[in-house]
Design a protein around this motif. Structure first.
Motif, PDB file in Angstrom:
ATOM      1  N   GLY A   1       0.517  -1.136  -0.104  1.00  0.00           N
ATOM      2  CA  GLY A   1       0.490   0.162  -0.048  1.00  0.00           C
ATOM      3  C   GLY A   1       0.944   0.707  -0.115  1.00  0.00           C
ATOM      4  O   GLY A   1       1.809   1.572  -0.172  1.00  0.00           O
ATOM      5  N   THR A   2      -0.180   2.222  -0.215  1.00  0.00           N
ATOM      6  CA  THR A   2       0.706   3.665  -0.421  1.00  0.00           C
ATOM      7  C   THR A   2      -0.511   4.616   0.121  1.00  0.00           C
ATOM      8  O   THR A   2      -1.454   4.871   0.587  1.00  0.00           O
ATOM      9  CB  THR A   2       0.959   3.598  -1.533  1.00  0.00           C
ATOM     10  OG1 THR A   2       1.978   3.341  -2.430  1.00  0.00           O
ATOM     11  CG2 THR A   2       1.834   5.367  -1.852  1.00  0.00           C
ATOM     12  N   MET A   3      -0.012   5.173   0.941  1.00  0.00           N
ATOM     13  CA  MET A   3      -0.498   6.701   1.629  1.00  0.00           C
ATOM     14  C   MET A   3      -0.244   8.155   0.938  1.00  0.00           C
ATOM     15  O   MET A   3       1.570   8.213   0.418  1.00  0.00           O
ATOM     16  CB  MET A   3       0.220   7.186   3.000  1.00  0.00           C
ATOM     17  CG  MET A   3      -0.689   8.592   3.679  1.00  0.00           C
ATOM     18  SD  MET A   3       0.031   8.661   5.079  1.00  0.00           S
ATOM     19  CE  MET A   3      -1.736   7.472   6.030  1.00  0.00           C
ATOM     20  N   MET A   4      -0.950   9.016   0.482  1.00  0.00           N
ATOM     21  CA  MET A   4      -0.705  10.304  -0.581  1.00  0.00           C
ATOM     22  C   MET A   4      -1.012  11.356   0.403  1.00  0.00           C
ATOM     23  O   MET A   4      -2.102  11.399   1.265  1.00  0.00           O
ATOM     24  CB  MET A   4      -1.549  10.155  -1.486  1.00  0.00           C
ATOM     25  CG  MET A   4      -1.273   9.443  -2.563  1.00  0.00           C
ATOM     26  SD  MET A   4       0.667   8.927  -3.152  1.00  0.00           S
ATOM     27  CE  MET A   4       0.538  11.525  -3.343  1.00  0.00           C
TER      28      MET A   4
ATOM     29  N   LEU B   1      -6.713   0.631  -7.560  1.00  0.00           N
ATOM     30  CA  LEU B   1      -5.329   1.046  -6.482  1.00  0.00           C
ATOM     31  C   LEU B   1      -5.959   0.000  -4.921  1.00  0.00           C
ATOM     32  O   LEU B   1      -6.311   0.233  -4.263  1.00  0.00           O
ATOM     33  CB  LEU B   1      -5.440   2.134  -6.207  1.00  0.00           C
ATOM     34  CG  LEU B   1      -5.308   3.626  -7.216  1.00  0.00           C
ATOM     35  CD1 LEU B   1      -5.565   4.597  -6.771  1.00  0.00           C
ATOM     36  CD2 LEU B   1      -4.483   2.483  -8.321  1.00  0.00           C
ATOM     37  N   ILE B   2      -6.512  -1.076  -5.689  1.00  0.00           N
ATOM     38  CA  ILE B   2      -6.384  -2.592  -4.607  1.00  0.00           C
ATOM     39  C   ILE B   2      -5.873  -2.484  -3.165  1.00  0.00           C
ATOM     40  O   ILE B   2      -4.669  -2.591  -3.841  1.00  0.00           O
ATOM     41  CB  ILE B   2      -6.765  -3.733  -4.944  1.00  0.00           C
ATOM     42  CG1 ILE B   2      -8.219  -3.769  -5.969  1.00  0.00           C
ATOM     43  CG2 ILE B   2      -7.026  -4.953  -3.576  1.00  0.00           C
ATOM     44  CD1 ILE B   2      -8.480  -5.256  -6.813  1.00  0.00           C
ATOM     45  N   GLY B   3      -6.353  -1.600  -2.043  1.00  0.00           N
ATOM     46  CA  GLY B   3      -5.310  -2.135  -0.325  1.00  0.00           C
ATOM     47  C   GLY B   3      -4.934  -0.911  -0.694  1.00  0.00           C
ATOM     48  O   GLY B   3      -3.453  -1.223  -0.252  1.00  0.00           O
ATOM     49  N   GLY B   4      -4.629   0.098  -1.912  1.00  0.00           N
ATOM     50  CA  GLY B   4      -3.759   1.147  -1.811  1.00  0.00           C
ATOM     51  C   GLY B   4      -2.687   1.248  -2.434  1.00  0.00           C
ATOM     52  O   GLY B   4      -1.691   1.514  -2.505  1.00  0.00           O
ATOM     53  N   ASP B   5      -2.101  -0.497  -3.813  1.00  0.00           N
ATOM     54  CA  ASP B   5      -1.429  -0.015  -4.048  1.00  0.00           C
ATOM     55  C   ASP B   5      -2.132   1.005  -4.930  1.00  0.00           C
ATOM     56  O   ASP B   5      -2.550   0.087  -6.248  1.00  0.00           O
ATOM     57  CB  ASP B   5      -1.415  -1.349  -4.641  1.00  0.00           C
ATOM     58  CG  ASP B   5      -0.693  -2.196  -5.714  1.00  0.00           C
ATOM     59  OD1 ASP B   5       0.579  -1.572  -5.822  1.00  0.00           O
ATOM     60  OD2 ASP B   5      -1.645  -3.268  -6.535  1.00  0.00           O
ATOM     61  N   ASN B   6      -1.309   1.491  -5.859  1.00  0.00           N
ATOM     62  CA  ASN B   6      -0.667   2.514  -6.895  1.00  0.00           C
ATOM     63  C   ASN B   6      -0.441   2.182  -7.748  1.00  0.00           C
ATOM     64  O   ASN B   6      -0.510   2.105  -8.857  1.00  0.00           O
ATOM     65  CB  ASN B   6      -0.221   3.596  -6.348  1.00  0.00           C
ATOM     66  CG  ASN B   6       1.469   3.831  -6.278  1.00  0.00           C
ATOM     67  OD1 ASN B   6       2.194   2.290  -6.320  1.00  0.00           O
ATOM     68  ND2 ASN B   6       2.609   4.195  -6.175  1.00  0.00           N
TER      69      ASN B   6
ATOM     70  N   CYS C   1      -6.886  -3.230 -20.158  1.00  0.00           N
ATOM     71  CA  CYS C   1      -5.554  -2.646 -20.534  1.00  0.00           C
ATOM     72  C   CYS C   1      -5.812  -1.916 -19.022  1.00  0.00           C
ATOM     73  O   CYS C   1      -6.573  -2.242 -18.215  1.00  0.00           O
ATOM     74  CB  CYS C   1      -5.774  -1.758 -22.221  1.00  0.00           C
ATOM     75  SG  CYS C   1      -6.690  -0.930 -21.192  1.00  0.00           S
ATOM     76  N   GLY C   2      -4.620  -1.201 -19.645  1.00  0.00           N
ATOM     77  CA  GLY C   2      -4.002  -0.587 -17.432  1.00  0.00           C
ATOM     78  C   GLY C   2      -2.982  -0.832 -17.377  1.00  0.00           C
ATOM     79  O   GLY C   2      -2.317  -1.894 -17.593  1.00  0.00           O
ATOM     80  N   ALA C   3      -2.783  -0.446 -16.124  1.00  0.00           N
ATOM     81  CA  ALA C   3      -2.056  -0.817 -15.369  1.00  0.00           C
ATOM     82  C   ALA C   3      -1.876  -2.013 -14.617  1.00  0.00           C
ATOM     83  O   ALA C   3      -0.313  -3.127 -14.642  1.00  0.00           O
ATOM     84  CB  ALA C   3      -1.653   0.297 -14.236  1.00  0.00           C
ATOM     85  N   SER C   4      -2.347  -3.003 -14.621  1.00  0.00           N
ATOM     86  CA  SER C   4      -2.273  -4.870 -14.645  1.00  0.00           C
ATOM     87  C   SER C   4      -2.176  -5.445 -15.615  1.00  0.00           C
ATOM     88  O   SER C   4      -1.874  -6.845 -15.290  1.00  0.00           O
ATOM     89  CB  SER C   4      -4.083  -5.153 -14.232  1.00  0.00           C
ATOM     90  OG  SER C   4      -4.142  -4.535 -13.140  1.00  0.00           O
ATOM     91  N   THR C   5      -1.652  -4.562 -16.552  1.00  0.00           N
ATOM     92  CA  THR C   5      -1.607  -5.417 -17.523  1.00  0.00           C
ATOM     93  C   THR C   5       0.212  -4.902 -18.565  1.00  0.00           C
ATOM     94  O   THR C   5       0.000  -3.773 -18.117  1.00  0.00           O
ATOM     95  CB  THR C   5      -2.188  -4.788 -19.175  1.00  0.00           C
ATOM     96  OG1 THR C   5      -2.573  -4.068 -19.633  1.00  0.00           O
ATOM     97  CG2 THR C   5      -3.731  -5.588 -18.929  1.00  0.00           C
ATOM     98  N   TRP C   6       0.350  -5.780 -19.378  1.00  0.00           N
ATOM     99  CA  TRP C   6       1.790  -5.164 -19.823  1.00  0.00           C
ATOM    100  C   TRP C   6       2.059  -3.935 -20.562  1.00  0.00           C
ATOM    101  O   TRP C   6       0.986  -3.823 -22.067  1.00  0.00           O
ATOM    102  CB  TRP C   6       2.384  -6.199 -20.444  1.00  0.00           C
ATOM    103  CG  TRP C   6       3.583  -5.876 -21.762  1.00  0.00           C
ATOM    104  CD1 TRP C   6       3.601  -5.837 -22.537  1.00  0.00           C
ATOM    105  CD2 TRP C   6       5.051  -6.373 -20.685  1.00  0.00           C
ATOM    106  NE1 TRP C   6       5.392  -5.602 -23.093  1.00  0.00           N
ATOM    107  CE2 TRP C   6       5.877  -5.441 -21.637  1.00  0.00           C
ATOM    108  CE3 TRP C   6       5.639  -6.171 -19.385  1.00  0.00           C
ATOM    109  CZ2 TRP C   6       7.292  -5.225 -21.885  1.00  0.00           C
ATOM    110  CZ3 TRP C   6       6.561  -5.911 -19.768  1.00  0.00           C
ATOM    111  CH2 TRP C   6       7.371  -4.932 -20.447  1.00  0.00           C
ATOM    112  N   PRO C   7       2.610  -3.073 -20.176  1.00  0.00           N
ATOM    113  CA  PRO C   7       3.706  -3.014 -19.808  1.00  0.00           C
ATOM    114  C   PRO C   7       4.217  -3.005 -18.053  1.00  0.00           C
ATOM    115  O   PRO C   7       4.334  -2.194 -17.509  1.00  0.00           O
ATOM    116  CB  PRO C   7       4.394  -1.483 -20.537  1.00  0.00           C
ATOM    117  CG  PRO C   7       3.948  -0.710 -20.750  1.00  0.00           C
ATOM    118  CD  PRO C   7       2.206  -1.697 -21.148  1.00  0.00           C
ATOM    119  N   GLY C   8       2.702  -2.153 -17.363  1.00  0.00           N
ATOM    120  CA  GLY C   8       2.254  -2.147 -16.565  1.00  0.00           C
ATOM    121  C   GLY C   8       2.178  -0.799 -16.531  1.00  0.00           C
ATOM    122  O   GLY C   8       1.524   0.368 -16.681  1.00  0.00           O
ATOM    123  N   ALA C   9       2.358  -0.820 -14.279  1.00  0.00           N
ATOM    124  CA  ALA C   9       2.491   0.904 -13.998  1.00  0.00           C
ATOM    125  C   ALA C   9       2.952   1.628 -14.832  1.00  0.00           C
ATOM    126  O   ALA C   9       3.795   1.794 -15.131  1.00  0.00           O
ATOM    127  CB  ALA C   9       2.592   0.982 -11.881  1.00  0.00           C
ATOM    128  N   GLY C  10       2.721   3.046 -14.370  1.00  0.00           N
ATOM    129  CA  GLY C  10       3.580   4.471 -15.267  1.00  0.00           C
ATOM    130  C   GLY C  10       2.554   5.097 -16.225  1.00  0.00           C
ATOM    131  O   GLY C  10       1.439   4.906 -16.103  1.00  0.00           O
TER     132      GLY C  10
END
Length: 525
Positions: free
Chosen positions: A323-326, A464-469, A501-510
Motif C-alpha cells: 500500500g501507499t499513503m499520499m 488501487l486495491i489495498g492502496g496499491d498504486n 488494458c491498464g496498469a494491471s497489464t503489460w507494460p504495467g504501471a506508469g
C-alpha cells in the motif's frame, strides 16, 4: 428505444483507456468511454485538495513516460492543440542522507558528475560509461518495453538487438531484466550513497534492493532522467487527460461520466456491451475494453459462469503490491532542506537514505506492520510550475512507500492494530517527523493538509486495491508475459470481444499509456 451502439466501449477513463479510445477513433472507429466517477483521469487527477488555488496531483505526478511514449509521438500535435503542456525539470531527482548530504541528477551532465566526483571519482567515470552505454542500448530496451508480450514485434526487436548488440549485449540486457537492484548496483558502483539514490526508484514499483527483476527501474529512471530529463504537467498532471478527452471528442468519440457499469453483457458467448447501474445499456459491435484491474472485471462485472475456472483461479491470486499513503500539503514556502537550499529546485526528493532501510521498510509492511521509518517520495511541483499555487505559496506531494493494506501492528509499538481510518492521522504525524529531520521547521510552513491512507486511495480509485498504486505487483511472477496472468498477456480474455488494458497489464504501471495504445493498434490492424 433500443440501446445505443458503437464499435467499441471502453470502461474506465484512465489514461490507458483514453489512449485506446483516441487511437481507435483516429482509425475511424466509433468509441464511447464510460467512467464511474464524475470526471475522467483515474489515478491521473489534479484537484484542489487543501485550499482554493492549490492544485495537487492526487496520485501520478511524473509525466516523463507519457512524454516519451509512442502514443504521444503519434498524436503530439493534436494533443498540444487541445492544451497539453509539459514543464521540464532542470533538476530531476535527488536523495538525502543521514549525514544531511545529498546526491541528485540534473539535466546538465557535468553538474551531476561533479556531485558524484565528490563522493567517488571512480563512480563518476562509471556513471558516464553507463550513460554512454544507455544511449546505445536504450532503443533496444524501449523496443522491448513497447512491444506486446509476446508478439512478432517483440521477436523482431530481439532479433534486431542480437544483430546490433551481439550476444554479449543481449545477455547484458537479459541480466538487467533479471537482476536485483543491489547486485546490479554493486556490479557498477562503489559508493553507498550513489547506490541508494538509484535504488530508491525500485520502491516506486514494489522492488526492494534484493528483489529479482528490480534493477530495471532504477537503471531506466536514473539514465533516462540524465539523458532526457523529467517533465510534469503544466497546471497539473491532468493536462494529459484534458487533452485526450478533447481530442477524442474532436474525433467523434464520447466520454460518459457518473456512469458506473453494473454488468458486461454477452451475446452468444461474446462481450456485446455494458449495462449501467441505472439500467441503461450500450452495445459494442467490435470490442469491450476494460481499463480496470482484472479482479474488478472478473469479480464484479462478468458472469462467473462464463469464465473458465482455470482463468478465474489465476485472476483470484493476482497479487496487489503493498500500500501507499499520499499526503498533500499546502505550504507557505518550500521545505528548508538541511542538506542545502539547492534541493528546493528538484522535482523529486527521495528520503530513502540507505539500502538497509529500504529492505527493512518493505519487510515490515509485508508483515502487516506500520514501518518505523517509511520511504518518502517528496514532489515539489511548484518548484517547477508556480501556477499550481497562489503567488509565493507552494504545494508538497508526499508519497509514503510502502505500507500494509491491513494493519496487524506497529514496528515501533506505538500504534495498535486498527483500521486505517483510525490511525492515518497518527501515522501522518510519523511521516512529518521524518520530514522534519531533513527539513526542520516544515510543520510551521503548513497551511493545510490532506491525507489519503491506502483505504482512501482504494475508495478514490477501485483499481488501487489495498492502496496499491501499481494495480498489481510487478514481481517477475506476474510481469512481462505473465501479466496479468499466463496465457493472456496480450490484452485478450477468455471471453471473445472483451479485452483488458491498464496498469494491471503489460507494460504495467506508469503514465506511458503503453497498454492502451498497443491494444488499440492491435485491434485496428
Amino acid at each position: 428505444m433500443g440501446a445505443e451502439t458503437t464499435d467499441a466501449i471502453v470502461i474506465g477513463a484512465g489514461h490507458n483507456g483514453l489512449a485506446a479510445a483516441v487511437e481507435l477513433a483516429s482509425r475511424g472507429w466509433k468509441v464511447r468511454v464510460i467512467e464511474a466517477k464524475s470526471s475522467a483521469g483515474g489515478a491521473v487527477s489534479t484537484q484542489e485538495l487543501t485550499l482554493p488555488g492549490f492544485k495537487h496531483d492526487v496520485c501520478a505526478m511524473n509525466l516523463s513516460s507519457f512524454a516519451g511514449s509512442a502514443f504521444y509521438q503519434r498524436h503530439k500535435e493534436a494533443l498540444e492543440r487541445h492544451g497539453l503542456a509539459f514543464v521540464p525539470a532542470q533538476h530531476c531527482f535527488a536523495s538525502v542522507f543521514r549525514d544531511h548530504s545529498y546526491l541528485g541528477v540534473s539535466t546538465d551532465l557535468e553538474t551531476t558528475l561533479q556531485r558524484i566526483r565528490a563522493v567517488s571519482e571512480n563512480d563518476a567515470k562509471a556513471w558516464q560509461a553507463m550513460l554512454d552505454d544507455f544511449q546505445h542500448k536504450a532503443p533496444h530496451l524501449f523496443a522491448v518495453l513497447g512491444s506486446p508480450m509476446p508478439s512478432t514485434a517483440l521477436v523482431k526487436s530481439v532479433w534486431r538487438s542480437w544483430r546490433e548488440l551481439g550476444k554479449e549485449g543481449v545477455a547484458e540486457l537479459l541480466q538487467l531484466l533479471l537482476a536485483t537492484p543491489r547486485d546490479f548496483l554493486d556490479r557498477h558502483f562503489e559508493n553507498d550513497s550513489l547506490k541508494a539514490m538509484m535504488a530508491a526508484w525500485g520502491l516506486h514499483v514494489d522492488f526492494t534492493p534484493d528483489t529479482a527483476g528490480g534493477a530495471l527501474f532504477p537503471y531506466l529512471e536514473s539514465m533516462a532522467n540524465q539523458a532526457f530529463g523529467m517533465v510534469i504537467g503544466k497546471g497539473g498532471a491532468d493536462t494529459i487527460i484534458k487533452a485526450m478527452v478533447g481530442l477524442l471528442q474532436e474525433l467523434g468519440g464520447e466520454v460518459l461520466v457518473n456512469a458506473p457499469v453494473q454488468h458486461i453483457a454477452q451475446t452468444r458467448g461474446r462481450a456485446s456491451g455494458v449495462v449501467l447501474s441505472d439500467g441503461r445499456r450500450f452495445n459494442a459491435t467490435k470490442a469491450v475494453i476494460a481499463n480496470l484491474n482484472p479482479k474488478l472485471v472478473f469479480g464484479r462485472l462478468v458472469d462467473i459462469q462464463a469464465v473458465p475456472a482455470s482463468y478465474q483461479q489465476k485472476v483470484d491470486v493476482f497479487r496487489p503490491g503493498l500500500g501507499t499513503m499520499m499526503i498533500h500539503l499546502a505550504l507557505d514556502s518550500l521545505p528548508d532542506w538541511k542538506a542545502g537550499a539547492e534541493l528546493q529546485y528538484f522535482s523529486y526528493v527521495h528520503i530513502a537514505p540507505d539500502l538497509a532501510m529500504m529492505s527493512k521498510v518493505y519487510a515490515e509492511a509485508a508483515a502487516g506492520l506500520l514501518p518505523a521509518e517509511p520511504v518518502l517520495v517528496v514532489g515539489q511541483g511548484t518548484a517547477l510550475d508556480p501556477s499550481r499555487a497562489p503567488d509565493g505559496k507552494h504545494t508538497l506531494w508526499v508519497q509514503v512507500r510502502v505500507l500494509p493494506a491491513e494493519i496487524r501492528g506497529d514496528s515501533l509499538g506505538v500504534i495498535g492494530p486498527a483500521e486505517w481510518s483510525q490511525v492515518k492521522a497518527a501515522y501522518a504525524e510519523r511521516v512529518l517527523d521524518v520530514l522534519e529531520q531533513y527539513a526542520p521547521g516544515l510543520r510551521s510552513q503548513i497551511l493545510a493538509s490532506h491525507i489519503m491512507s491506502p483505504t482512501d486511495l482504494e475508495q478514490f480509485n477501485a483499481n488501487l486495491i489495498g492502496g496499491d498504486n501499481l494495480s498489481g505487483s510487478h514481481h517477475l511472477d506476474q510481469n512481462f508475459f505473465l501479466r496479468p496472468v499466463a496465457g493472456y498477456s496480450k490484452y485478450k480474455t477468455p471471453i471473445k470481444g472483451l479485452y483488458l488494458c491498464g496498469a494491471s497489464t503489460w507494460p504495467g504501471a506508469g503514465t506511458g499509456a503503453g497498454s492502451g495504445y498497443m491494444l488499440a493498434t492491435t485491434l485496428a490492424a
